[in-house]
Design a protein around this motif. Structure first.
Motif, PDB file in Angstrom:
ATOM      1  N   LEU A  60       3.758   2.372  -8.059  1.00 22.62           N
ATOM      2  CA  LEU A  60       3.348   3.082  -6.850  1.00 22.62           C
ATOM      3  C   LEU A  60       2.956   4.497  -7.249  1.00 22.62           C
ATOM      4  N   ARG A  61       1.731   4.864  -6.930  1.00 22.23           N
ATOM      5  CA  ARG A  61       1.236   6.222  -7.194  1.00 22.23           C
ATOM      6  C   ARG A  61       1.227   6.992  -5.874  1.00 22.23           C
ATOM      7  N   TRP A  62       2.060   8.014  -5.803  1.00 25.91           N
ATOM      8  CA  TRP A  62       2.320   8.766  -4.570  1.00 25.91           C
ATOM      9  C   TRP A  62       1.748  10.175  -4.725  1.00 25.91           C
ATOM     10  N   ALA A  63       0.820  10.551  -3.874  1.00 25.12           N
ATOM     11  CA  ALA A  63       0.197  11.873  -3.965  1.00 25.12           C
ATOM     12  C   ALA A  63       1.143  12.962  -3.475  1.00 25.12           C
ATOM     13  N   VAL A  64       1.250  14.032  -4.257  1.00 27.48           N
ATOM     14  CA  VAL A  64       1.980  15.227  -3.851  1.00 27.48           C
ATOM     15  C   VAL A  64       1.042  16.417  -4.008  1.00 27.48           C
ATOM     16  N   ASP A  65       1.421  17.546  -3.417  1.00 27.06           N
ATOM     17  CA  ASP A  65       0.525  18.699  -3.427  1.00 27.06           C
ATOM     18  C   ASP A  65       0.317  19.271  -4.821  1.00 27.06           C
ATOM     19  N   ARG A  66       1.380  19.275  -5.605  1.00 28.18           N
ATOM     20  CA  ARG A  66       1.284  19.855  -6.942  1.00 28.18           C
ATOM     21  C   ARG A  66       2.420  19.326  -7.807  1.00 28.18           C
ATOM     22  N   LEU A  67       2.291  19.500  -9.100  1.00 26.80           N
ATOM     23  CA  LEU A  67       3.362  19.141 -10.011  1.00 26.80           C
ATOM     24  C   LEU A  67       4.547  20.073  -9.756  1.00 26.80           C
ATOM     25  N   ASN A 272     -10.666   5.173  -4.785  1.00 25.64           N
ATOM     26  CA  ASN A 272     -10.868   4.727  -6.166  1.00 25.64           C
ATOM     27  C   ASN A 272      -9.609   4.191  -6.832  1.00 25.64           C
ATOM     28  N   GLY A 273      -8.511   4.133  -6.069  1.00 21.44           N
ATOM     29  CA  GLY A 273      -7.314   3.483  -6.570  1.00 21.44           C
ATOM     30  C   GLY A 273      -6.407   4.330  -7.429  1.00 21.44           C
ATOM     31  N   THR A 274      -6.651   5.635  -7.493  1.00 24.30           N
ATOM     32  CA  THR A 274      -5.779   6.477  -8.308  1.00 24.30           C
ATOM     33  C   THR A 274      -4.485   6.849  -7.596  1.00 24.30           C
ATOM     34  N   VAL A 275      -4.426   6.675  -6.261  1.00 24.88           N
ATOM     35  CA  VAL A 275      -3.165   6.812  -5.528  1.00 24.88           C
ATOM     36  C   VAL A 275      -3.062   5.676  -4.516  1.00 24.88           C
ATOM     37  N   ASP A 276      -1.828   5.346  -4.149  1.00 21.91           N
ATOM     38  CA  ASP A 276      -1.562   4.269  -3.187  1.00 21.91           C
ATOM     39  C   ASP A 276      -0.990   4.789  -1.883  1.00 21.91           C
ATOM     40  N   LEU A 277      -0.450   5.987  -1.910  1.00 23.84           N
ATOM     41  CA  LEU A 277       0.210   6.561  -0.731  1.00 23.84           C
ATOM     42  C   LEU A 277      -0.041   8.059  -0.741  1.00 23.84           C
ATOM     43  N   ARG A 696      -1.970   1.914   0.977  1.00 16.35           N
ATOM     44  CA  ARG A 696      -2.616   0.634   0.722  1.00 16.35           C
ATOM     45  C   ARG A 696      -1.944  -0.407   1.622  1.00 16.35           C
ATOM     46  N   LYS A 697      -2.738  -1.288   2.215  1.00 11.64           N
ATOM     47  CA  LYS A 697      -2.225  -2.184   3.242  1.00 11.64           C
ATOM     48  C   LYS A 697      -1.106  -3.092   2.757  1.00 11.64           C
ATOM     49  N   ASN A 698      -1.090  -3.412   1.475  1.00 11.57           N
ATOM     50  CA  ASN A 698      -0.050  -4.318   0.975  1.00 11.57           C
ATOM     51  C   ASN A 698       1.190  -3.571   0.484  1.00 11.57           C
ATOM     52  N   LEU A 699       1.221  -2.242   0.677  1.00 12.39           N
ATOM     53  CA  LEU A 699       2.403  -1.462   0.323  1.00 12.39           C
ATOM     54  C   LEU A 699       3.360  -1.471   1.510  1.00 12.39           C
ATOM     55  N   VAL A 700       4.613  -1.845   1.281  1.00 16.51           N
ATOM     56  CA  VAL A 700       5.573  -1.996   2.380  1.00 16.51           C
ATOM     57  C   VAL A 700       6.803  -1.117   2.155  1.00 16.51           C
ATOM     58  N   ASN A 701       7.535  -0.945   3.251  1.00 18.29           N
ATOM     59  CA  ASN A 701       8.739  -0.108   3.257  1.00 18.29           C
ATOM     60  C   ASN A 701       8.427   1.329   2.825  1.00 18.29           C
ATOM     61  N   ALA A 702       7.221   1.767   3.142  1.00 21.62           N
ATOM     62  CA  ALA A 702       6.790   3.124   2.785  1.00 21.62           C
ATOM     63  C   ALA A 702       5.745   3.579   3.789  1.00 21.62           C
ATOM     64  N   GLY A 703       5.673   4.863   3.995  1.00 25.81           N
ATOM     65  CA  GLY A 703       4.696   5.413   4.936  1.00 25.81           C
ATOM     66  C   GLY A 703       5.235   6.660   5.592  1.00 25.81           C
ATOM     67  N   SER A 704       5.193   6.702   6.911  1.00 25.49           N
ATOM     68  CA  SER A 704       5.698   7.841   7.670  1.00 25.49           C
ATOM     69  C   SER A 704       7.145   7.566   8.061  1.00 25.49           C
TER      70      SER A 704
END
Length: 731
Positions: A60-67, A272-277, A696-704
């Motif tokens: 799972l690749r999760w976007a954050v604002d910065r390292l 482009n698939g570099t993040v999923d959430l 991504r639609k097939n990602l579960v138990n994650a979101g808001s």
């Protein structure tokens, strides 16, 4: 306040509130019932499924604002990325449920309770017998004691951001066996559940060097469903993988990567698939919705060479900026790329909830017209808070309900609507208050060139996301100071000093004290309405003036991308104020200077920013509402009270609430403090922030997640043929 979990309140919660105290107790008592029940306005939306429907493995690749700058949540430069890592790899004795209330974490605790109250409060923790660090050592009293010593504030060699609660501990010792930890407090502490969440190993907390530097990029010893693999500065990612020593439910994912992605690049990264959430702004919500609806599911690009006109039409339909559509080969390539991204975004959906954070209008009461409480109350009475909530939440299909408390959100046990202490929108009353304060229409005005707000150059407008700035996320508040003036009272309005330095001395990187003009005399009882019979026209007949000066307020806003909703709210506020004769001068300033050079330094009259919510308002809200006190250098230490309004009476209510172990009594005191904060009209809560997560639609138990702490071990990708429950999940 996104934020989930009990731990690092220095990041997740810096409370935003103000003080009050001009109205009598009998008036305040009528604003709401202590027994009033509430529930979250929106539940979590995470596509919840049982673990048996989740695939074993995957990244799972999760976007954050910065390292993250540090992996130690107790340091001043910790951020939301730091919090995510801590939640996944470290113990937390308590976590938050769907109502934002702390609950025992069964993976680490068999029980935790107060076992003695006299002569000292003693809390006994019984740890899970399988709980071990990743090096095989049992979690125990030595780790608790090391964290207490590091955060107690007694050893200044530790560079800590806060010590609230830990400074009340007298000693920590082993209980009847290695699985028991006895914590004895020197003073009663109602918010004891806030402590040791997260808990670091003694390897991190044992020495100042390990605390200050050792945990900034490495955590060799952890104890969660994941462990830290590496911090990849080149790829701007933090890589977590399964912890083989984890004794709880094994993580479904084999790897979790926190990837630094700027917000304006997240739609492309999802395509482009570099993040999923990724948390996204309303503009990207619209883009993803267009992708799902466009062309009835048919490809947006034809099999052959599509005509230029057709490309332009489809691009406009899909939200491509019209001002970027001149003819040309380069434009055609941009359009083609954009439409391919739109096709890819059909595999992405938006999950919506409300963040445990609220947006407020802050009124700087240290100088100028807003130093008069009557003017602040007039501003508040001019606002239609429900209409402002609709501006942001209505288009998203989220409940547009104004926030009724500074200290809790709907659904939390301490919540009750205390706005009755101030009163609802009433233009006539607003104008009566202004008239009583000496601001009258048509008065002579001495022309004067307006001063620019301190800091970076601003773009000014005549009037006037949610991109709301969240205090406690990116800019760290100054350290807390204490001090009371027992001569102050509930019946007397707070009188801030005639001059003040920057917030918390020079910790915000400013040059020196910012001196302000003497407050104008207020006249009459603070907070009083105009005398009976005072005329107040329904609509102001002209600009209001006093002593040759027009009533114009500096409204400071961030100018960066993602702040469109915030600026729309500011525009509505300006129009509402204009109707009662209050003019506004909007200054748009760069994001990186918005807080540092304007909010923290007091160079504003009106501003919009957000505070995260807290499960522990008695501890976390006090620094935000603490009465400003003179510092040793002659400046005014405002702690986190950036409106610079405070009273001893509110401070005392917080002190009483944090010192009582009766939960009902503590909540009653918090509600009473909130009533007084409303009455002082230093900050006006507007709406709970939207929580918008693209997944991504097939990602579960994650979101808001709303209030609830994420369960990292349950996140993963749906098995083929399995189905997730549609819509928000119940709490």
């Amino acid at each position: 306040m996104s934020h989930a979990g009990v731990g690092p309140r220095a990041i997740m919660r810096s409370a935003a509130f103000l003080t009050a105290g001009a109205l009598a107790v009998s008036v305040l008592a009528g604003c709401g019932s202590d027994d009033e029940a509430s529930r979250p306005l929106a539940g979590q939306d995470i596509a919840a499924v049982s673990r048996d429907k989740v695939t074993d493995g995957g990244t799972l690749r999760w976007a954050v604002d910065r390292l993250p700058e540090t992996l130690n949540v107790f340091q001043a430069d910790a951020d939301a990325g730091t919090t995510r890592v801590a939640q996944a790899v470290l113990p937390s004795m308590f976590r938050l449920d769907g109502n934002g209330q702390p609950v025992r974490n069964p993976d680490y605790l068999e029980s935790a309770k107060v076992v003695e109250t006299e002569p000292r409060q003693v809390v006994l923790y019984k740890l899970d017998q399988q709980a071990v660090w990743s090096d095989g050592r049992e979690i125990g009293a030595a780790d608790f004691a090391a964290q207490w010593r590091a955060l107690s504030g007694k050893d200044t060699a530790y560079w800590t951001a806060r010590n609230a609660g830990y400074d009340r501990i007298e000693k920590i010792e082993r209980g009847a066996d290695d699985l028991e930890v006895r914590v004895t407090f020197s003073r009663p502490y109602a918010d004891w559940r806030s402590l040791f969440s997260p808990l670091y190993p003694k390897d991190v907390m044992g020495t100042p060097d390990a605390f200050n530097d050792g945990a900034r990029r490495k955590l060799p010893v952890t104890a969660g469903p994941f462990r830290l693999d590496k911090v990849d500065t080149k790829a701007k990612g933090v890589v977590l993988n399964r912890n083989p020593r984890w004794w709880g439910q094994p993580a479904k994912l084999s790897e979790l990567v926190l990837q630094a992605v700027p917000r304006d690049q997240r739609a492309t990264a999802l395509a482009n698939g570099t993040v999923d959430l990724a948390d996204i702004d309303p503009a990207d919500v619209d883009r993803i919705d267009r992708a799902a609806q466009g062309s009835g599911g048919a490809p947006l690009l034809g099999a052959g060479r599509t005509s230029a006109k057709k490309l332009r039409d489809v691009a406009l339909e899909q939200g491509f900026p019209a001002d970027q559509l001149p003819e040309g080969t380069t434009t055609r390539k941009k359009i083609t790329t954009y439409l391919r991204e739109q096709e890819a975004l059909r595999d992405v959906e938006v999950r919506k909830s409300l963040e445990p954070a609220y947006t407020q209008l802050a009124l700087n009461g240290s100088t100028g017209p807003l130093a008069d409480e009557r003017v602040r109350r007039a501003v508040a009475r001019a606002l239609d808070r429900k209409a402002l909530a609709k501006v942001v939440l209505g288009p998203l299909g989220l409940p547009a309900v104004p926030v009724g408390s500074h200290l809790a959100l709907s659904g939390q046990p301490a919540y009750t609507d205390g706005s009755g202490s101030l009163g609802s929108q009433d233009a006539a009353q607003a104008q009566s208050l202004l008239a009583d304060a000496g601001w009258v229409p048509g008065g002579p005005i001495t022309e004067k060139k307006p001063d620019k707000a301190a800091g970076a150059p601003a773009v000014k407008e005549s009037a006037g996301g949610d991109g709301t700035y969240i205090v406690g996320q990116d800019d760290k508040p100054p350290h807390r100071a204490t001090g009371d003036d027992p001569k102050d009272s509930e019946e007397r309005a707070a009188q801030p000093s005639a001059s003040e330095g920057n917030a918390g001395g020079r910790r915000q990187g400013q040059d020196g004290p910012q001196h302000t003009d003497q407050h104008p005399p207020q006249g009459g009882a603070p907070g009083a309405y105009a005398p009976r019979g005072t005329a107040a026209p329904a609509v102001a007949s002209g600009p209001l003036a006093k002593d040759g000066k027009a009533l114009t307020l500096r409204f400071v806003l961030p100018s960066g991308p993602g702040s469109e909703s915030l600026r729309a709210v500011a525009d509505q506020i300006s129009q509402m104020l204009d109707k009662v004769g209050i003019a506004t001068e909007i200054s748009k300033v760069p994001d990186d200077s918005y807080f540092r050079d304007h909010i923290a330094s007091g160079q504003y009259d009106l501003a919009l920013y957000s505070w995260p919510s807290s499960a522990f308002p008695a501890t976390d809200a006090r620094p935000i509402y603490a009465k400003p006190v003179p510092a040793a250098d002659g400046s005014l230490n405002v702690e986190q009270n950036y409106t610079r309004i405070g009273t001893d009476q509110v401070d005392q209510l917080f002190d009483q609430a944090v010192a009582t172990l009766d939960e009902d009594e503590s909540r009653a005191l918090i509600r009473k403090a909130d009533s007084r904060i409303w009455a002082q009209a230093g900050s006006i809560p507007l709406y709970q922030r939207p929580q918008l997560t693209a997944v991504r639609k097939n990602l579960v138990n994650a979101g808001s997640f709303g209030f609830r702490t994420p369960l990292y071990e349950d996140m993963g990708f749906l098995k083929k043929g399995a189905k997730a429950a549609p819509g928000p999940s119940g709490d």
